[in-house]
Design a protein around this motif. Structure first.
Motif, PDB file in Angstrom:
ATOM      1  N   ASN A 111       0.847  -1.183   0.031  1.00  0.00           N
ATOM      2  CA  ASN A 111       0.123   0.014   0.061  1.00  0.00           C
ATOM      3  C   ASN A 111       0.876   1.283  -0.155  1.00  0.00           C
ATOM      4  O   ASN A 111       2.072   1.164   0.270  1.00  0.00           O
ATOM      5  CB  ASN A 111      -0.885  -0.080   1.204  1.00  0.00           C
ATOM      6  CG  ASN A 111      -0.365   0.329   2.436  1.00  0.00           C
ATOM      7  OD1 ASN A 111      -0.341   1.609   2.709  1.00  0.00           O
ATOM      8  ND2 ASN A 111      -0.024  -0.604   3.395  1.00  0.00           N
ATOM      9  N   ASP A 112       0.260   2.519  -0.495  1.00  0.00           N
ATOM     10  CA  ASP A 112       1.034   3.499  -0.793  1.00  0.00           C
ATOM     11  C   ASP A 112       1.489   4.267   0.711  1.00  0.00           C
ATOM     12  O   ASP A 112       2.298   5.353   0.614  1.00  0.00           O
ATOM     13  CB  ASP A 112       0.562   4.479  -1.703  1.00  0.00           C
ATOM     14  CG  ASP A 112       0.180   4.156  -3.075  1.00  0.00           C
ATOM     15  OD1 ASP A 112       1.052   3.217  -3.392  1.00  0.00           O
ATOM     16  OD2 ASP A 112      -0.823   4.241  -3.718  1.00  0.00           O
ATOM     17  N   TRP A 115       5.242   3.223   3.833  1.00  0.00           N
ATOM     18  CA  TRP A 115       6.667   3.850   3.981  1.00  0.00           C
ATOM     19  C   TRP A 115       6.773   4.408   5.277  1.00  0.00           C
ATOM     20  O   TRP A 115       7.644   4.253   6.091  1.00  0.00           O
ATOM     21  CB  TRP A 115       6.858   4.686   2.921  1.00  0.00           C
ATOM     22  CG  TRP A 115       6.025   5.834   2.831  1.00  0.00           C
ATOM     23  CD1 TRP A 115       4.867   6.188   2.250  1.00  0.00           C
ATOM     24  CD2 TRP A 115       6.244   7.137   3.764  1.00  0.00           C
ATOM     25  NE1 TRP A 115       4.369   7.229   2.305  1.00  0.00           N
ATOM     26  CE2 TRP A 115       5.176   7.924   3.354  1.00  0.00           C
ATOM     27  CE3 TRP A 115       7.002   7.754   4.541  1.00  0.00           C
ATOM     28  CZ2 TRP A 115       4.563   9.194   3.716  1.00  0.00           C
ATOM     29  CZ3 TRP A 115       6.682   8.913   5.225  1.00  0.00           C
ATOM     30  CH2 TRP A 115       5.882   9.688   4.788  1.00  0.00           C
ATOM     31  N   CYS A 127       9.673  -0.318  -2.365  1.00  0.00           N
ATOM     32  CA  CYS A 127       8.825   0.067  -3.632  1.00  0.00           C
ATOM     33  C   CYS A 127       7.408  -0.610  -3.276  1.00  0.00           C
ATOM     34  O   CYS A 127       7.240  -1.363  -2.419  1.00  0.00           O
ATOM     35  CB  CYS A 127       9.335  -0.526  -4.660  1.00  0.00           C
ATOM     36  SG  CYS A 127       9.202  -2.286  -5.059  1.00  0.00           S
ATOM     37  N   VAL A 128       6.564   0.031  -3.772  1.00  0.00           N
ATOM     38  CA  VAL A 128       5.071  -0.385  -3.591  1.00  0.00           C
ATOM     39  C   VAL A 128       4.468  -1.031  -4.903  1.00  0.00           C
ATOM     40  O   VAL A 128       4.784  -0.716  -6.031  1.00  0.00           O
ATOM     41  CB  VAL A 128       4.189   0.600  -3.520  1.00  0.00           C
ATOM     42  CG1 VAL A 128       2.548   0.300  -3.303  1.00  0.00           C
ATOM     43  CG2 VAL A 128       4.467   1.528  -2.063  1.00  0.00           C
ATOM     44  N   HIS A 130       0.906  -2.959  -5.852  1.00  0.00           N
ATOM     45  CA  HIS A 130      -0.335  -3.299  -5.662  1.00  0.00           C
ATOM     46  C   HIS A 130      -0.726  -4.566  -5.977  1.00  0.00           C
ATOM     47  O   HIS A 130      -0.284  -5.140  -7.113  1.00  0.00           O
ATOM     48  CB  HIS A 130      -1.175  -2.170  -6.050  1.00  0.00           C
ATOM     49  CG  HIS A 130      -1.059  -0.856  -5.971  1.00  0.00           C
ATOM     50  ND1 HIS A 130      -0.635   0.178  -6.682  1.00  0.00           N
ATOM     51  CD2 HIS A 130      -1.241  -0.435  -4.516  1.00  0.00           C
ATOM     52  CE1 HIS A 130      -0.562   1.483  -5.765  1.00  0.00           C
ATOM     53  NE2 HIS A 130      -0.983   0.955  -4.683  1.00  0.00           N
ATOM     54  N   GLY A 258      -4.076   3.463   1.994  1.00  0.00           N
ATOM     55  CA  GLY A 258      -3.151   3.384   0.905  1.00  0.00           C
ATOM     56  C   GLY A 258      -3.618   2.872  -0.366  1.00  0.00           C
ATOM     57  O   GLY A 258      -2.704   2.808  -1.161  1.00  0.00           O
TER      58      GLY A 258
END
Length: 324
Positions: A111-112, A115, A127-128, A130, A258
């Motif tokens: 999810n965004d 972090w 890194c993300v 999905h 996110g």
């Protein structure tokens, strides 16, 4: 000649084949094979040679990662972080989780907003990607007999699994809301609680662990889906609902925000039964809310297409090849 690696993909065993970690690992294994790599999926690392380890769940895979790095210190590890890694074990038992994260060459979050929970010193590795889901093979045709609200996920503490059922008890007598839940009870206590809820709540049905095809059929006739978790890494069921165009009523935690975005209209505060009951009433009575949520999901849909997840994994491997 195409670049091909021998990859060992570690996913710890769970109480059912339908755990989020197991589903994610199976999907990644399929994508990596499509990219031309040889992938062996295992519950633990047996010491065999591999060009790359992909590990799902930092805390549970800590020993496997350590043994692989001891045997092949220059060969890379990609670590997919679970929700319990970053929102639970980093606080309650940080040693194994941090060790795994420090030994991994790349960290993948789902999810965004993940972090925010990752130590600053390790964020450059993050890194993300999905989790994708294919479009529903079945047309989305919400039930006409009732306003079906699905709850899809195993019954365990972090999922706060009976929140929707409890909220449904607060609805007016004329409400047509029905809560249909699928997922295995992780403990006898959760099974007993679900059965007790069914006994007193005519709006609630728990069907236990069901195969993926039954989950898709439930989504296809759902007016909405509730995800009430206390924390989430980035639930694949949200991806599935987005791809199906099924409005999501979600607890406001980073793992949901996110994925759905800060301005999404379907949030309720974590553990707030009354707020969820009000949201269920709006779902039933306010067509504009449903329209708003569906438009938001339609905008998000490209982020969760299988081709996008495949391209992201391809880029991650290419980056590793250049830098490790």
């Amino acid at each position: 000649m195409a670049w091909s690696m021998k990859i060992v993909l570690i996913t710890p065993s769970g109480p059912t084949a339908h755990t989020g970690n197991r589903v994610a690992a199976s999907r990644w294994a399929g994508i990596l094979r499509q990219l031309g790599h040889r992938v062996r999926v295992a519950n633990d690392y047996d010491g065999g040679a591999a060009d790359l380890m992909v590990a799902v769940h930092a805390w549970r895979s800590a020993d496997a990662i350590e043994r692989f790095k001891a045997a092949f210190p220059t060969r890379p590890v990609i670590l997919q972080l679970s929700g319990t890694d970053i929102y639970e074990y980093l606080n309650s038992d940080p040693g194994p989780t941090l060790r795994s994260m420090e030994q991994a060459d790349r960290l993948v979050a789902l999810n965004d907003l993940a972090w925010k929970a990752v130590p600053k010193s390790l964020r450059a590795r993050l890194c993300v990607i999905h989790q994708s889901a294919p479009p529903l093979a079945l047309p989305h045709r919400p039930s006409r007999r009732a306003v079906v609200v699905s709850v899809i996920g195993h019954l365990r503490d972090v999922k706060d699994p009976l929140r929707a059922a409890e909220a449904a008890r607060l609805l007016p007598a004329m409400s047509r809301i029905r809560i249909e839940q699928v997922g295995r009870a992780y403990t006898m206590e959760w099974a007993e609680r679900a059965r007790a809820e069914m006994a007193i709540n005519p709006r609630y049905q728990w069907r236990g662990d069901v195969p993926p095809a039954a989950v898709r059929r439930l989504l296809a006739r759902s007016h909405a889906m509730v995800i009430s978790s206390l924390s989430e890494g980035g639930a694949n069921v949200v991806s599935e609902a987005i791809m199906a165009g099924v409005p999501v009523l979600a607890s406001r935690v980073d793992g949901n925000v996110g994925l759905l975005g800060a301005d999404y209209a379907g949030y309720f505060p974590v553990g707030d039964t009354n707020a969820l009951a009000r949201l269920l009433q709006r779902l039933e009575r306010d067509p504009s809310l449903v329209t708003t949520m569906r438009k938001a999901l339609a905008r998000l849909k490209p982020l969760f297409r299988p081709a996008r997840e495949k391209a992201a994994l391809r880029r991650l491997l290419a980056d590793l090849r250049r830098s490790v």
